[in-house]
Design a protein around this motif. Structure first.
Motif, PDB file in Angstrom:
ATOM      1  N   LYS A 149       0.849  -1.196   0.000  1.00  0.00           N
ATOM      2  CA  LYS A 149       0.000   0.000   0.000  1.00  0.00           C
ATOM      3  C   LYS A 149       0.878   1.236   0.000  1.00  0.00           C
ATOM      4  O   LYS A 149       2.008   1.217   0.505  1.00  0.00           O
ATOM      5  CB  LYS A 149      -0.910   0.028   1.228  1.00  0.00           C
ATOM      6  N   ALA A 169      -7.603   3.213  -5.349  1.00  0.00           N
ATOM      7  CA  ALA A 169      -7.289   3.934  -4.119  1.00  0.00           C
ATOM      8  C   ALA A 169      -8.586   4.359  -3.466  1.00  0.00           C
ATOM      9  O   ALA A 169      -9.642   4.376  -4.098  1.00  0.00           O
ATOM     10  CB  ALA A 169      -6.414   5.147  -4.422  1.00  0.00           C
ATOM     11  N   MET A 188      -3.517   3.915  -1.621  1.00  0.00           N
ATOM     12  CA  MET A 188      -3.534   3.086  -2.813  1.00  0.00           C
ATOM     13  C   MET A 188      -3.192   1.660  -2.428  1.00  0.00           C
ATOM     14  O   MET A 188      -2.189   1.415  -1.754  1.00  0.00           O
ATOM     15  CB  MET A 188      -2.531   3.596  -3.859  1.00  0.00           C
ATOM     16  N   ASP A 189      -4.034   0.727  -2.868  1.00  0.00           N
ATOM     17  CA  ASP A 189      -3.828  -0.697  -2.609  1.00  0.00           C
ATOM     18  C   ASP A 189      -3.186  -1.317  -3.834  1.00  0.00           C
ATOM     19  O   ASP A 189      -3.811  -1.476  -4.873  1.00  0.00           O
ATOM     20  CB  ASP A 189      -5.182  -1.355  -2.296  1.00  0.00           C
ATOM     21  N   THR A 193      -4.258  -3.200  -7.937  1.00  0.00           N
ATOM     22  CA  THR A 193      -3.868  -2.420  -9.112  1.00  0.00           C
ATOM     23  C   THR A 193      -3.469  -3.362 -10.231  1.00  0.00           C
ATOM     24  O   THR A 193      -2.786  -4.356 -10.001  1.00  0.00           O
ATOM     25  CB  THR A 193      -2.714  -1.476  -8.747  1.00  0.00           C
TER      26      THR A 193
END
Length: 195
Positions: A149, A169, A188-189, A193
């Motif tokens: 993250k 995110a 943001m993960d 993504t």
């Protein structure tokens, strides 16, 4: 156009790229945004520019078009850790303490992104391409560093462009007004993504 991740270990390979990045940060944050930040010899810097950090520069020829600083949330340098956590603890006058909806993490798998900018020299027709290059390098570098993250204090318009870049995110704090700019912490993960 190239994207390069800089560290204290590889600065010698990239010549003056870090100097150019810090000068571009000065132009963006001190000259354009009129933020009261430390500067020396035409460069903007602060207490978080340490050997623990990494700097991403999107550059073309001799010009830095965009940049980001990455700092581990486990960083320690004297009384400082990382910008979002220190702000939450009331250590930074310019950033409100209520910027996060939860306690700032200290986790080897979470890194902070800060000092995100795109130069005003980048024409509107190229901004999306430059943003994509910056974010792709951020994701690649973060993953190489073991991050799952990334926590960042970013312009509040992040939600407009993050989806079209294929990123995932979520808001991690309220939208705030700071020095005439609307900003927000986003998380943001990287596991969600597509890059």
């Amino acid at each position: 156009m190239l994207a390069t991740t800089l560290s204290f270990e590889n600065l010698h390979v990239h010549g003056e790229l870090l100097v150019k990045l810090l000068k571009a940060r000065r132009q963006c944050f001190i000259v354009q945004n009129k933020w009261n930040l430390p500067e020396a010899e035409g460069m903007e810097y602060d207490q978080y520019d340490t050997p623990a950090s990494r700097w991403i520069a999107v550059h073309d020829g001799g010009d830095v078009l965009a940049g980001i600083r990455l700092t581990p949330t486990t960083a320690r340098c004297g009384m400082y850790s990382y910008m979002i956590r220190d702000a939450q603890k009331g250590m930074l006058d310019a950033i409100p303490t209520d910027l996060l909806d939860f306690e700032a993490p200290v986790d080897v798998n979470i890194w902070e992104s800060s000092r995100v900018f795109i130069s005003n020299k980048v024409p509107a027709s190229s901004r999306t391409r430059v943003q994509a290059e910056l974010m792709n390098q951020l994701i690649a570098t973060s993953r190489e560093l073991g991050a799952t993250k990334v926590l960042g204090l970013v312009p509040a318009v992040w939600s407009r462009w993050i989806g079209r870049l294929g990123l995932v995110a979520e808001p991690a704090g309220p939208v705030m007004e700071m020095d005439g700019a609307r900003v927000q912490v986003a998380l943001m993960d990287l596991s969600k993504t597509k890059h």
